[in-house]
Design a protein around this motif. Structure first.
Motif, mmCIF file in Angstrom:
data_model
loop_
_atom_site.group_PDB
_atom_site.id
_atom_site.type_symbol
_atom_site.label_atom_id
_atom_site.label_comp_id
_atom_site.label_asym_id
_atom_site.label_seq_id
_atom_site.Cartn_x
_atom_site.Cartn_y
_atom_site.Cartn_z
ATOM 1 N N ALA A 34 -119.523 67.144 12.883
ATOM 2 C CA ALA A 34 -118.847 68.274 12.244
ATOM 3 C C ALA A 34 -119.351 68.488 10.822
ATOM 4 C CB ALA A 34 -117.342 68.035 12.238
ATOM 5 N N ALA A 35 -119.538 67.398 10.080
ATOM 6 C CA ALA A 35 -119.961 67.502 8.685
ATOM 7 C C ALA A 35 -121.410 67.963 8.565
ATOM 8 C CB ALA A 35 -119.787 66.152 7.993
ATOM 9 N N GLN A 36 -122.258 67.615 9.544
ATOM 10 C CA GLN A 36 -123.666 68.006 9.507
ATOM 11 C C GLN A 36 -123.860 69.481 9.835
ATOM 12 O OE1 GLN A 36 -125.362 65.148 12.279
ATOM 13 N NE2 GLN A 36 -126.522 64.206 10.628
ATOM 14 N N GLU A 37 -122.835 70.093 10.389
ATOM 15 C CA GLU A 37 -122.948 71.475 10.842
ATOM 16 C C GLU A 37 -123.429 72.401 9.730
ATOM 17 O OE1 GLU A 37 -119.746 74.828 12.054
ATOM 18 O OE2 GLU A 37 -119.637 72.957 13.195
ATOM 19 N N LYS A 38 -122.850 72.255 8.554
ATOM 20 C CA LYS A 38 -123.231 73.136 7.454
ATOM 21 C C LYS A 38 -124.675 72.886 7.006
ATOM 22 C CE LYS A 38 -119.431 72.178 5.194
ATOM 23 N NZ LYS A 38 -118.342 72.083 4.207
ATOM 24 N N PHE A 39 -125.068 71.614 6.966
ATOM 25 C CA PHE A 39 -126.438 71.301 6.556
ATOM 26 C C PHE A 39 -127.445 71.897 7.536
ATOM 27 C CE2 PHE A 39 -130.255 68.666 6.755
ATOM 28 C CZ PHE A 39 -130.668 68.707 5.438
ATOM 29 N N VAL A 40 -127.167 71.780 8.811
ATOM 30 C CA VAL A 40 -128.063 72.319 9.835
ATOM 31 C C VAL A 40 -128.190 73.830 9.698
ATOM 32 C CG1 VAL A 40 -128.340 72.703 12.319
ATOM 33 C CG2 VAL A 40 -127.653 70.450 11.479
ATOM 34 N N LYS A 41 -127.084 74.502 9.421
ATOM 35 C CA LYS A 41 -127.119 75.957 9.290
ATOM 36 C C LYS A 41 -127.845 76.388 8.025
ATOM 37 C CE LYS A 41 -123.200 76.961 12.252
ATOM 38 N NZ LYS A 41 -121.908 77.638 12.444
ATOM 39 N N VAL A 42 -127.747 75.591 6.972
ATOM 40 C CA VAL A 42 -128.502 75.873 5.756
ATOM 41 C C VAL A 42 -129.995 75.750 6.042
ATOM 42 C CG1 VAL A 42 -129.091 74.959 3.470
ATOM 43 C CG2 VAL A 42 -126.696 75.249 4.111
ATOM 44 N N ARG A 84 -118.584 82.113 5.833
ATOM 45 C CA ARG A 84 -118.424 83.087 6.915
ATOM 46 C C ARG A 84 -119.740 83.333 7.634
ATOM 47 N NH1 ARG A 84 -117.010 89.331 5.708
ATOM 48 N NH2 ARG A 84 -119.173 89.197 4.977
ATOM 49 N N ALA A 85 -120.824 83.400 6.879
ATOM 50 C CA ALA A 85 -122.128 83.660 7.474
ATOM 51 C C ALA A 85 -122.576 82.554 8.413
ATOM 52 C CB ALA A 85 -123.173 83.865 6.374
ATOM 53 N N MET A 86 -122.005 81.364 8.255
ATOM 54 C CA MET A 86 -122.332 80.256 9.153
ATOM 55 C C MET A 86 -121.714 80.437 10.527
ATOM 56 S SD MET A 86 -121.981 76.929 6.639
ATOM 57 C CE MET A 86 -122.925 76.803 5.107
ATOM 58 N N PHE A 87 -120.681 81.285 10.604
ATOM 59 C CA PHE A 87 -119.963 81.479 11.864
ATOM 60 C C PHE A 87 -120.040 82.907 12.395
ATOM 61 C CE2 PHE A 87 -117.979 77.835 9.839
ATOM 62 C CZ PHE A 87 -117.824 76.950 10.895
ATOM 63 N N VAL A 88 -120.235 83.875 11.512
ATOM 64 C CA VAL A 88 -120.268 85.283 11.912
ATOM 65 C C VAL A 88 -121.664 85.839 11.656
ATOM 66 C CG1 VAL A 88 -119.263 87.565 11.582
ATOM 67 C CG2 VAL A 88 -117.835 85.528 11.327
ATOM 68 N N SER A 89 -122.344 86.245 12.718
ATOM 69 C CA SER A 89 -123.720 86.721 12.610
ATOM 70 C C SER A 89 -123.782 88.133 12.036
ATOM 71 C CB SER A 89 -124.389 86.689 13.984
ATOM 72 O OG SER A 89 -125.721 87.162 13.906
ATOM 73 N N THR A 90 -124.630 88.308 11.020
ATOM 74 C CA THR A 90 -124.911 89.616 10.427
ATOM 75 C C THR A 90 -126.410 89.689 10.148
ATOM 76 O OG1 THR A 90 -124.531 88.797 8.173
ATOM 77 C CG2 THR A 90 -122.628 89.746 9.338
ATOM 78 N N PRO A 91 -126.961 90.895 9.934
ATOM 79 C CA PRO A 91 -128.403 91.019 9.683
ATOM 80 C C PRO A 91 -128.904 90.192 8.504
ATOM 81 C CG PRO A 91 -127.463 93.154 10.195
ATOM 82 C CD PRO A 91 -126.307 92.213 10.039
ATOM 83 N N ASP A 92 -128.059 90.010 7.488
ATOM 84 C CA ASP A 92 -128.470 89.252 6.304
ATOM 85 C C ASP A 92 -127.744 87.915 6.191
ATOM 86 O OD1 ASP A 92 -125.981 90.286 5.819
ATOM 87 O OD2 ASP A 92 -126.398 90.862 3.734
ATOM 88 N N GLU A 129 -128.513 84.845 6.930
ATOM 89 C CA GLU A 129 -129.247 83.710 6.370
ATOM 90 C C GLU A 129 -129.301 83.777 4.839
ATOM 91 O OE1 GLU A 129 -132.275 86.733 8.005
ATOM 92 O OE2 GLU A 129 -130.407 85.785 8.640
ATOM 93 N N TYR A 130 -129.337 84.974 4.287
ATOM 94 C CA TYR A 130 -129.344 85.117 2.832
ATOM 95 C C TYR A 130 -127.969 84.786 2.247
ATOM 96 C CZ TYR A 130 -133.875 87.443 3.276
ATOM 97 O OH TYR A 130 -135.194 87.714 3.542
ATOM 98 N N LYS A 131 -126.917 85.189 2.950
ATOM 99 C CA LYS A 131 -125.561 84.900 2.482
ATOM 100 C C LYS A 131 -125.286 83.400 2.515
ATOM 101 C CE LYS A 131 -123.379 89.327 3.558
ATOM 102 N NZ LYS A 131 -123.146 89.632 2.129
ATOM 103 N N ILE A 132 -125.800 82.718 3.544
ATOM 104 C CA ILE A 132 -125.615 81.269 3.642
ATOM 105 C C ILE A 132 -126.213 80.569 2.424
ATOM 106 C CG2 ILE A 132 -126.310 79.185 4.903
ATOM 107 C CD1 ILE A 132 -126.024 80.801 7.484
ATOM 108 N N HIS A 136 -118.274 83.968 1.571
ATOM 109 C CA HIS A 136 -119.301 84.698 2.320
ATOM 110 C C HIS A 136 -120.363 83.755 2.882
ATOM 111 C CE1 HIS A 136 -117.763 88.647 1.583
ATOM 112 N NE2 HIS A 136 -117.815 88.514 0.275
ATOM 113 N N SER A 137 -120.671 82.702 2.137
ATOM 114 C CA SER A 137 -121.621 81.711 2.627
ATOM 115 C C SER A 137 -121.067 81.005 3.857
ATOM 116 C CB SER A 137 -121.936 80.691 1.532
ATOM 117 O OG SER A 137 -122.790 79.667 2.014
#
Length: 251
Positions: free
Chosen positions: A229-237, A178-186, A188-191, A175-176
């Protein structure tokens, strides 16, 4: 000894191909050890794709084929193979295998896209021979391929969910990711893997944990393409944390 061979394979793969190369190298390293200890008992998990009379290079060909099957299934999840997805896969394979080998693998990939595959069986074999962190990164690669055209539709998400379960990825990590790629109301909390009711201290603690996990300091030695590519997750966090602070009025 088993993990030493696997790690050696990961290092070699990383140096040869960066992000995807490390995953492949780690898997091949485990296969080498598995074959050496259990040659007579190994099962032909690609029996639907290889003739019983064929004896390919088990250490590399089978594992590479397993990855190609997951990539093919991901590309074809919605019944349409997008050029943007193929281009992304091509770039990944070139960094890992080089131009010549990639041409052969792309031909195989085009055939695999047309076929039906036992995803559960393929995932089971990968799960048996890859560390959890490597399987999680593999799922991230598949998410990136699905999102190559800027959108992950319902059929693609359903396949990724199934692959995640079969690979043994925890629901929290899935879920964390998925939340980086699929936008939902919550999203940022799932990430950050916290409840929407979490207080400031809980959110900050979750952010620090995730930030440490994906901090850029761990990216030393990567080329620019792999580093991006590797920084992508850090940026989204980081973005998720900033969004929560803004919504909640925290400084």
């Amino acid at each position: 000894m088993k993990i030493q061979i696997a790690l050696a394979g990961a290092v070699i793969g990383f140096l040869a191909g960066g992000f995807l190369g490390a995953i492949i190298g780690f898997g091949i390293g485990l296969y080498v050890e598995y074959v050496s200890k259990d040659e007579e008992k190994r099962e032909d998990f690609t029996s639907q794709n290889f003739s019983r009379n064929e004896r390919p290079n088990y250490q590399e060909n089978d594992f590479s084929r397993a990855l190609l099957i997951l990539i093919a299934a991901t590309m074809n999840a919605d019944g349409v193979t997008m050029k943007s997805e193929l281009d992304m896969v091509k770039r990944m394979l070139i960094r890992t295998y080089g131009e010549s080998r990639t041409k052969q693998m792309l031909l195989t990939l085009r055939e695999l896209v047309k076929q039906h595959h036992d995803i559960a069986m393929v995932c089971r074999q990968i799960r048996m021979r890859m560390a959890y962190s490597q399987r999680l990164e593999l799922l991230h690669v598949l998410f990136r391929i699905s999102n190559a055209d800027g959108d992950i539709n319902a059929s693609e998400l359903q396949l990724l969910t199934n692959i995640s379960v079969q690979l043994g990825i925890s629901s929290t990590d899935f879920h964390s990711l998925r939340a980086m790629f699929v936008s939902t109301p919550d999203a940022e909390y799932k990430i950050l893997d916290v409840a929407v009711t979490a207080n400031e201290e809980e959110v900050k603690k979750a952010y620090r944990k995730m930030a440490m996990r994906f901090h850029p300091d761990r990216l030393l030695g990567l080329g620019e393409a792999e580093k991006k590519a590797a920084q992508e997750k850090f940026v989204k966090v980081q973005k998720a944390y900033d969004t929560i602070k803004k919504k909640r009025g925290w400084t």
